[in-house]
Design an enzyme around this catalytic site. Sequence first.
Site, PDB file in Angstrom:
ATOM      1  CD  GLN A 111      -2.479  -1.136   2.753  1.00 53.02           C
ATOM      2  OE1 GLN A 111      -3.532  -0.539   2.974  1.00 53.02           O
ATOM      3  NE2 GLN A 111      -1.842  -1.791   3.701  1.00 53.02           N
ATOM      4  CG  HIS A 129      -3.011   2.481  -1.866  1.00 52.89           C
ATOM      5  ND1 HIS A 129      -2.933   2.370  -0.495  1.00 52.89           N
ATOM      6  CD2 HIS A 129      -4.098   1.762  -2.234  1.00 52.89           C
ATOM      7  CE1 HIS A 129      -3.937   1.621  -0.056  1.00 52.89           C
ATOM      8  NE2 HIS A 129      -4.659   1.237  -1.099  1.00 52.89           N
ATOM      9  CB  CYS A 137      -1.185  16.191 -17.390  1.00 48.99           C
ATOM     10  SG  CYS A 137      -2.197  17.627 -17.748  1.00 48.99           S
ATOM     11  CB  CYS A 140      -3.104  16.325 -21.744  1.00 56.64           C
ATOM     12  SG  CYS A 140      -1.385  16.463 -21.221  1.00 56.64           S
ATOM     13  CB  CYS A 157       0.776  19.617 -17.994  1.00 58.51           C
ATOM     14  SG  CYS A 157       0.931  18.750 -19.552  1.00 58.51           S
ATOM     15  CB  CYS A 160      -2.131  20.832 -21.823  1.00 62.11           C
ATOM     16  SG  CYS A 160      -2.509  20.156 -20.196  1.00 62.11           S
ATOM     17  CB  THR A 198      -1.198  -2.471   6.863  1.00 63.92           C
ATOM     18  OG1 THR A 198      -2.328  -1.696   6.441  1.00 63.92           O
ATOM     19  CG2 THR A 198      -1.582  -3.939   6.921  1.00 63.92           C
TER      20      THR A 198
HETATM   21  C1  BV8 Z   1     -11.803   2.726  -3.441  1.00 65.71           C
HETATM   22  C2  BV8 Z   1      -2.274   7.036  -1.290  1.00 65.71           C
HETATM   23  C3  BV8 Z   1     -13.688   2.600  -4.870  1.00 65.71           C
HETATM   24  C4  BV8 Z   1      -2.279   8.484  -1.138  1.00 65.71           C
HETATM   25  C5  BV8 Z   1      -3.920   6.033   0.169  1.00 65.71           C
HETATM   26  C6  BV8 Z   1     -16.089   2.684   4.535  1.00 65.71           C
HETATM   27  C7  BV8 Z   1     -15.795   1.348   4.735  1.00 65.71           C
HETATM   28  C8  BV8 Z   1     -14.864   0.684   3.927  1.00 65.71           C
HETATM   29  C9  BV8 Z   1     -14.231   1.369   2.880  1.00 65.71           C
HETATM   30  C10 BV8 Z   1     -14.529   2.688   2.695  1.00 65.71           C
HETATM   31  C11 BV8 Z   1     -15.429   3.356   3.505  1.00 65.71           C
HETATM   32  N1  BV8 Z   1     -15.504   4.633   3.087  1.00 65.71           N
HETATM   33  C12 BV8 Z   1     -14.660   4.798   2.034  1.00 65.71           C
HETATM   34  C13 BV8 Z   1     -14.085   3.623   1.783  1.00 65.71           C
HETATM   35  C14 BV8 Z   1     -13.135   3.315   0.732  1.00 65.71           C
HETATM   36  C15 BV8 Z   1     -11.755   3.847   1.118  1.00 65.71           C
HETATM   37  C16 BV8 Z   1     -11.330   3.373   2.481  1.00 65.71           C
HETATM   38  O1  BV8 Z   1     -10.914   2.245   2.647  1.00 65.71           O
HETATM   39  N2  BV8 Z   1     -11.443   4.272   3.480  1.00 65.71           N
HETATM   40  C17 BV8 Z   1     -11.067   3.872   4.827  1.00 65.71           C
HETATM   41  C18 BV8 Z   1     -10.197   4.972   5.463  1.00 65.71           C
HETATM   42  C19 BV8 Z   1     -12.339   3.638   5.626  1.00 65.71           C
HETATM   43  N3  BV8 Z   1     -10.892   3.275   0.111  1.00 65.71           N
HETATM   44  C20 BV8 Z   1     -10.705   3.936  -1.030  1.00 65.71           C
HETATM   45  O2  BV8 Z   1     -11.183   5.027  -1.288  1.00 65.71           O
HETATM   46  C21 BV8 Z   1      -9.892   3.199  -2.077  1.00 65.71           C
HETATM   47  N4  BV8 Z   1     -10.582   3.262  -3.320  1.00 65.71           N
HETATM   48  O3  BV8 Z   1     -12.357   2.115  -2.582  1.00 65.71           O
HETATM   49  O4  BV8 Z   1     -12.328   2.989  -4.672  1.00 65.71           O
HETATM   50  C22 BV8 Z   1     -13.925   2.778  -6.307  1.00 65.71           C
HETATM   51  C23 BV8 Z   1     -14.093   1.650  -7.111  1.00 65.71           C
HETATM   52  C24 BV8 Z   1     -14.351   1.828  -8.455  1.00 65.71           C
HETATM   53  C25 BV8 Z   1     -14.406   3.122  -9.009  1.00 65.71           C
HETATM   54  C26 BV8 Z   1     -14.210   4.238  -8.186  1.00 65.71           C
HETATM   55  C27 BV8 Z   1     -13.966   4.066  -6.834  1.00 65.71           C
HETATM   56  C28 BV8 Z   1      -8.558   3.901  -2.289  1.00 65.71           C
HETATM   57  C29 BV8 Z   1      -7.750   3.839  -1.038  1.00 65.71           C
HETATM   58  C30 BV8 Z   1      -6.361   4.400  -1.316  1.00 65.71           C
HETATM   59  C31 BV8 Z   1      -6.215   5.710  -0.589  1.00 65.71           C
HETATM   60  N5  BV8 Z   1      -4.827   6.161  -0.745  1.00 65.71           N
HETATM   61  N6  BV8 Z   1      -2.686   6.463  -0.014  1.00 65.71           N
HETATM   62  C32 BV8 Z   1      -1.075   8.942  -0.382  1.00 65.71           C
HETATM   63  O5  BV8 Z   1      -0.301   8.107   0.142  1.00 65.71           O
HETATM   64  O6  BV8 Z   1      -0.906  10.155  -0.339  1.00 65.71           O
HETATM   65  S1  BV8 Z   1      -4.303   5.226   1.598  1.00 65.71           S
HETATM   66  C33 BV8 Z   1      -3.095   5.431   2.794  1.00 65.71           C
HETATM   67  O7  BV8 Z   1      -3.508   4.557   3.868  1.00 65.71           O
HETATM   68  C34 BV8 Z   1      -1.719   4.916   2.396  1.00 65.71           C
HETATM   69  O8  BV8 Z   1      -1.627   4.443   1.069  1.00 65.71           O
HETATM   70  C35 BV8 Z   1      -1.499   3.727   3.316  1.00 65.71           C
HETATM   71  O9  BV8 Z   1      -0.825   2.752   2.681  1.00 65.71           O
HETATM   72  C36 BV8 Z   1      -2.889   3.337   3.584  1.00 65.71           C
HETATM   73  C37 BV8 Z   1      -3.085   2.389   4.730  1.00 65.71           C
HETATM   74  O10 BV8 Z   1      -2.405   2.931   5.840  1.00 65.71           O
HETATM   75  P1  BV8 Z   1      -1.269   1.984   6.484  1.00 65.71           P
HETATM   76  O11 BV8 Z   1      -0.280   1.669   5.427  1.00 65.71           O
HETATM   77  O12 BV8 Z   1      -1.925   0.851   7.161  1.00 65.71           O
HETATM   78  O13 BV8 Z   1      -0.600   2.978   7.499  1.00 65.71           O
HETATM   79  P2  BV8 Z   1      -1.165   3.368   8.947  1.00 65.71           P
HETATM   80  O14 BV8 Z   1      -0.407   4.558   9.406  1.00 65.71           O
HETATM   81  O15 BV8 Z   1      -2.661   3.420   8.893  1.00 65.71           O
HETATM   82  O16 BV8 Z   1      -0.787   2.120   9.857  1.00 65.71           O
HETATM   83  C38 BV8 Z   1       0.582   1.839  10.111  1.00 65.71           C
HETATM   84  C39 BV8 Z   1       0.598   0.511  10.841  1.00 65.71           C
HETATM   85  O17 BV8 Z   1       1.950   0.113  11.012  1.00 65.71           O
HETATM   86  C40 BV8 Z   1      -0.019   0.583  12.222  1.00 65.71           C
HETATM   87  O18 BV8 Z   1      -0.846  -0.546  12.410  1.00 65.71           O
HETATM   88  C41 BV8 Z   1       1.196   0.525  13.161  1.00 65.71           C
HETATM   89  O19 BV8 Z   1       0.891  -0.162  14.366  1.00 65.71           O
HETATM   90  C42 BV8 Z   1       2.167  -0.275  12.354  1.00 65.71           C
HETATM   91  N7  BV8 Z   1       3.571  -0.002  12.617  1.00 65.71           N
HETATM   92  C43 BV8 Z   1       4.161   1.198  12.878  1.00 65.71           C
HETATM   93  N8  BV8 Z   1       5.502   1.013  13.013  1.00 65.71           N
HETATM   94  C44 BV8 Z   1       5.736  -0.299  12.815  1.00 65.71           C
HETATM   95  C45 BV8 Z   1       4.526  -0.957  12.577  1.00 65.71           C
HETATM   96  N9  BV8 Z   1       4.438  -2.283  12.353  1.00 65.71           N
HETATM   97  C46 BV8 Z   1       5.587  -2.989  12.380  1.00 65.71           C
HETATM   98  N10 BV8 Z   1       6.789  -2.433  12.613  1.00 65.71           N
HETATM   99  C47 BV8 Z   1       6.911  -1.111  12.828  1.00 65.71           C
HETATM  100  N11 BV8 Z   1       8.116  -0.579  13.063  1.00 65.71           N
HETATM  101 ZN    ZN Z   2      -1.265  18.244 -19.795  1.00 65.46          ZN
END
Ligand code: BV8
Ligand code: ZN
Length: 249
Positions: A111, A129, A137, A140, A157, A160, A198
């Site tokens: 992710q 992700h 862009c 375009c 871009c 454009c 995660t």
């Molecule tokens: C989609 C890119 C549909 C951007 C990111 C209600 C219920 C279920 C789902 C949804 C809902 N409402 C909305 C949704 C859908 C939504 C979603 O899931 N929302 C959640 C918040 C409820 N999902 C989407 O929108 C996805 N798209 O569903 O599209 C669709 C289908 C067809 C046509 C049109 C639309 C898209 C989701 C992608 C979003 N983009 N990132 C950017 O990075 O700028 S998500 C973002 O969170 C990051 O990518 C990250 O990877 C992701 C998950 O977070 P984690 O990686 O888990 O990180 P986090 O900090 O949360 O946790 C860290 C963990 O590590 C912790 O547990 C911690 O304890 C642990 N840790 C820390 N240190 C360590 C460790 N573990 C081991 N060792 C360590 N040292």
């Molecule tokens: Zn463009």
Amino acid sequence: MLKYPEGVLFMKDSIDDIKAILALRPKIAVLTGAGISAESGVPTFRGSDGYWKGKSAEDLASMQGFSQDPHGVWEWYNLRRQKLKDIKPNPGHDALVRLEELASSFTLVTQNVDRLHQQAGSGQVLELHGSIWPVRCMDCDYQEDRFQVDLPAEPRCPDCKGWLRPGVVWFGEALPFGIMEKADHAVRMADLFFIIGTSAVVWPAAGLAWTAREAGAKVVEINLEETPATEVAHISLLGKSGEILPQLL
Ligand code: BV8
Ligand code: ZN
């Protein structure tokens, strides 16, 4: 599916059980999140140092957030790009490169958008992700994979003059075409599935853990704390991935 050796009990937190399976050259699938990059110095999203702390995810990583405030959202992405420039993979990333050699087949699904897995030497990485480095862009089909270069505060871009956007998947956006099918297939074929670093709250990525469990893989979670996915883990190793993963090898 592998026939597991008799007597390999799957109690919680047993590294020896995992080693017993690794000795059988299993098919492995891995899902990683921000936690695996934490020990490299990359802030996680929802932890105490979380990116989202100041603003909500929707404000920053979504189309409407960008449309409302493209400068502010680019400021956040440029800040992250700056931070990532001199960040290196950690022993957790390196261990996954070596784990691949022990597997009869290995699929790494992430992710993360930081490309540290690729920097560590992991081959085929399914970036659910997208990645923070490519830009494209909004108006375009111009795109470019500008690895680790600075972008102007207002990236436009060259063709454009439309707004460029980072090559990540925002909330509410579909994942790259076909990538979940590939990830799903790899997880269904796996004998061993690792879910590492995660919070398992973002879907559809998190759903791979349930898919793995239903398909009969042994599910191993590595995290500092329990998550919603812990309920489907056979083995839950609590601790830092950079410390635990090297112990498996
Ligand atoms: C989609 C890119 C549909 C951007 C990111 C209600 C219920 C279920 C789902 C949804 C809902 N409402 C909305 C949704 C859908 C939504 C979603 O899931 N929302 C959640 C918040 C409820 N999902 C989407 O929108 C996805 N798209 O569903 O599209 C669709 C289908 C067809 C046509 C049109 C639309 C898209 C989701 C992608 C979003 N983009 N990132 C950017 O990075 O700028 S998500 C973002 O969170 C990051 O990518 C990250 O990877 C992701 C998950 O977070 P984690 O990686 O888990 O990180 P986090 O900090 O949360 O946790 C860290 C963990 O590590 C912790 O547990 C911690 O304890 C642990 N840790 C820390 N240190 C360590 C460790 N573990 C081991 N060792 C360590 N040292
Ligand atoms: Zn463009």
